[in-house]
Every structure is written in C-alpha cells, then in structure tokens.
Design an enzyme around this catalytic site. Structure first.
Site, short mmCIF file in Angstrom:
data_model
loop_
_atom_site.label_atom_id
_atom_site.label_comp_id
_atom_site.label_asym_id
_atom_site.label_seq_id
_atom_site.Cartn_x
_atom_site.Cartn_y
_atom_site.Cartn_z
N CYS A 18 0.67 -1.31 0.03
CA CYS A 18 0.14 0.15 0.03
C CYS A 18 0.84 1.45 -0.12
O CYS A 18 1.16 1.60 1.00
CB CYS A 18 -0.88 0.01 0.98
SG CYS A 18 -2.32 1.37 0.98
N CYS A 48 -6.35 2.24 -2.67
CA CYS A 48 -5.58 2.65 -1.50
C CYS A 48 -6.37 3.68 -0.82
O CYS A 48 -6.69 4.77 -1.31
CB CYS A 48 -4.09 3.26 -1.89
SG CYS A 48 -3.26 3.41 -0.47
#
Length: 415
Positions: A160, A352
């Site tokens: 991420c 994200c």
C-alpha cells in the site's frame, strides 16, 4: 510418505486463503493444500488505524485455523524452495510436496539491511512503523512533544504505497487538538516526484497537505538511519521541487543530506521472500515473474502467482488481491477441467484507502494506466466522488471493509 495435491498454494495470507476458498466453494475443487507456517492471520489494512489510536490491535488478528477453509489441507510449515520442472516444492519439515498446479502467494518480506541503521532503530524510541508494530507508532505519536516529525518511505515497492502518508495525516489531526502542533514541523520525504500517481487523488491530497501545512520533499531516497543521533540520511536530486518549505535542521555528508528528526515513521524496505528471490521463478527485479493479465507464470504454465510477491506494475494491496483471485481461480479451474485458460483479464486494479483525518477518507482506485477507476458499488453507499474526502469512506475503512474481509472474502464469497 509422498504428499501430492491437485492445487498447492504457498501462503495463508489474503491471496492464498481467498484462492483456496473460491476454488473449494465456487469451483468445488476437493484437493487443495496450503503451505503456511504462521498461527495467526492479520487484517493489516487496519494497522493504519491502530497506529493512530483508533482501532483495537487485537481485533486485527484471528487464529490461522479459523480462516483456513475447512476442506483445504493445511501444511503448517515453511516453503523453502522450488523444483518447477518436477512440480515440486521443498519445505522446512514436511519434505517434498508435489502438485498439478501451484499458486505462489507468500506475500513479501522486509530487508532492513537495505537501509543501514534502520534495523537497529526501528521499533525503538521515536523510530516507528505501522508495518511492523502499529502499537508502538501510537505510543510515539501520543508522546510526541514537538519538533520535526519526519514521515518517509524506502525506494523499494511496499505494501500500500499510500500508507506512509495516511499515518502522517492522522498524526497531524491528533496533534492539532493540542499545543504540540504549534511547535511541530511535519515533513514527508519521498523518492517520488508527486504525492500520488492518480491525478484526481493527487489534487485532493495536495489540498490536504496545504490544509495541514505539511512540507513535501520529493526526490529524497532514504539511504541510512542514525537512530542514536536522530538523523535520516538521503541521496537527494537537487533539481526536485519542494512544497510548503520548513526550516528543519539539515546536515551534509558528502553527497548525502541528513534530516534531523524528533520522530520518524517509515515503511521497511520490501523484497520477495528469500526462497522466491533465489528461485528460477523471478524477474530481474526479484519479484515473481507472472503475466500481468492472466497471472500465469511466464515460463511454467501450471504455476500462478498473485498478491504482494507478484511482479506486477500496480500497487501491492488487498484490494488488488480481491480482483486478482477470481482470475487465478477461473484459469486453474478451466485448466483442470478443460485444459484451457479463461478469458478473464486482470487490468491492474488496485486501491488505496487514503485516510486524511479522523472521520475522513479518500479512496484511490486505479489500474495499470493509473486511470481513476471507482468501483460502481460505492455509488450504493451514496458516495458520488470517492476522490474527495468523505466520512462515509471512513466508515467503509473502519467498519465495513473489516467485516467483509472476515465474513465474506475469507470464505470465498464474491465481494
């Protein structure tokens, strides 16, 4: 005793469990085994919230035995190597395991040696990481008394890519409630050239950065960390732009630029696990070499790879895995039953959830081309534009996604 399975999966993380669950529940495959040494399965997306003191760490884990599909065979052991020409995986204790089809999804590993000094400093005092110990991050943020708060990330791919920013936005929110913020300079030092690769998201994040008066320093490549003296050393491209300049204490050492910090948060440098890196299955960058659309290995037709270990030009996230799993499952099922691949193609979708404040979030969803690709299901949540901050997106992150993860995704249901 010879262990042979029709489908062998390496890794009991999100990717491995979801592939096994869908093969068993949706495709009715009966001979599926998972190699996974760990006793505990973590829901890591919530660790950002743990690091900001707004999620209970204990709720981010479940016993591995609970998430393992009942009809899968769990080989509680570590994979140590491959002999792909003979359809064999080596293990630490269980000897050789053979397969008809192999799914490689062990996630990634941290190589702290890539940033000298980081290993000694991380998790000690004021050097923290949500990736390794989010409870320590919260202690650091809570006890911070002012000065330079440095948020940074390594030059390797990481889980991420937005996570090193999220904790910074939440830390600023926390400090803003007290007198600490008046005497604090927040610096985000990144090797990148922009705050985020997806244009509408980047525009929103720049508004957030300006609202919070955060100093962005682009082109900063983290080279080493001096924990005792609290200096992070960078190789720095002088022509790079800076945003919201702060006059923090800087030193020079040859070509390196050192930023003095009073707290440091970083992601650890990340690589494929060693047994993957040293195998014949990786690309030049050391990640699993798979076709970016079919997720089939470039050289071995009966090997597939997905999740963080895969060498795909997109962000390594659980959201990406959610879209990768059905393609791997479909292809393996069709190969088993009809000796052909499916027509499904992975477009690089990843997302994200960028938390920007307590109670606010932006959802960056994108594909291989960095196009903004919002999931139509969000419209049902009455969110018309997920590139803008919204409290409903915060609710999605804090309550809805963890629920869907444990109760639907882990069980092989489509979400």
């Amino acid at each position: 005793m010879h262990n042979h399975y029709q489908v062998l999966i390496i890794g009991g993380g999100s990717a491995g469990i979801m592939v096994a669950s869908q093969l068993i529940e949706q495709k009715k495959q009966t001979n599926v085994a998972i190699i996974e040494p760990a006793d505990t399965h973590y829901y890591q997306p919530a660790w950002t919230l743990v690091g900001a003191g707004t999620y209970n760490y204990d709720k981010t884990s479940r016993p591995m035995a609970e998430v393992m599909p009942e009809k899968a065979i769990w080989i509680q052991d570590s994979a140590t190597g491959f002999d792909p020409d003979n359809n064999t995986v080596f293990t630490a204790q269980s000897g050789e395991v053979t397969y008809d089809y192999l799914v490689v999804a062990p996630g990634l590993a941290y190589d702290l040696d890539l940033v000298p000094g980081l290993g000694e400093a991380l998790g000690q005092g004021v050097v923290c990481s949500n990736y390794t110990d989010p409870r320590h991050t919260w202690e650091v943020i809570k006890n911070f008394k002012g000065g330079t708060a440095l948020f940074t990330q390594p030059t390797t791919p990481i889980k991420c890519g937005g996570a090193p920013q999220k904790i910074m936005y939440l830390a600023e929110s926390h400090w803003a409630k007290s007198a600490v913020s008046a005497k604090t300079d927040i610096v985000f030092a990144t090797a990148g050239t922009i705050i985020f690769g997806v244009k509408p998201i980047a525009e929103t994040l720049m508004e957030v950065v300006n609202r919070k008066d955060i100093n962005l320093r682009f082109g900063y490549q983290l080279k080493k960390v001096d924990g005792p003296n609290r200096i992070a050393w960078y190789a720095f491209a002088d022509h790079m732009k800076e945003h919201n300049h702060k006059d923090v204490e800087i030193e020079k050492d040859g070509d390196l630029t050192g930023i003095h910090f009073d707290m440091l948060h970083t992601a650890p440098p990340s690589v494929a696990p060693e047994f993957v890196q040293t195998s014949t299955l990786v690309n030049q960058a050391g990640w699993l070499d798979v076709n970016k659309n079919t997720l089939q290995h470039s050289n071995y037709k009966n090997i597939f790879g997905l999740g963080d270990v895969a060498g795909l030009p997109t962000a390594k996230t659980g959201a990406a895995i959610r879209k990768q799993v059905p393609i791997v499952v479909d292809n393996i099922d069709l190969l088993i039953n009809h000796d052909r691949m499916g027509a499904k193609s992975y477009n690089g979708y990843s997302s994200c959830p960028l938390v920007t404040d307590y109670g606010k979030m932006v959802l960056a969803e994108f594909d291989y081309e960095n196009n903004f690709t919002p999931d139509p299901k969000l419209r049902q949540m009455l969110i018309s534009d997920s590139s803008k901050e919204h409290w409903r997106l915060w609710m999605l992150k804090k309550y809805i996604l963890p629920y869907l993860y444990w109760n639907k995704m882990m069980k092989g249901l489509d979400v």
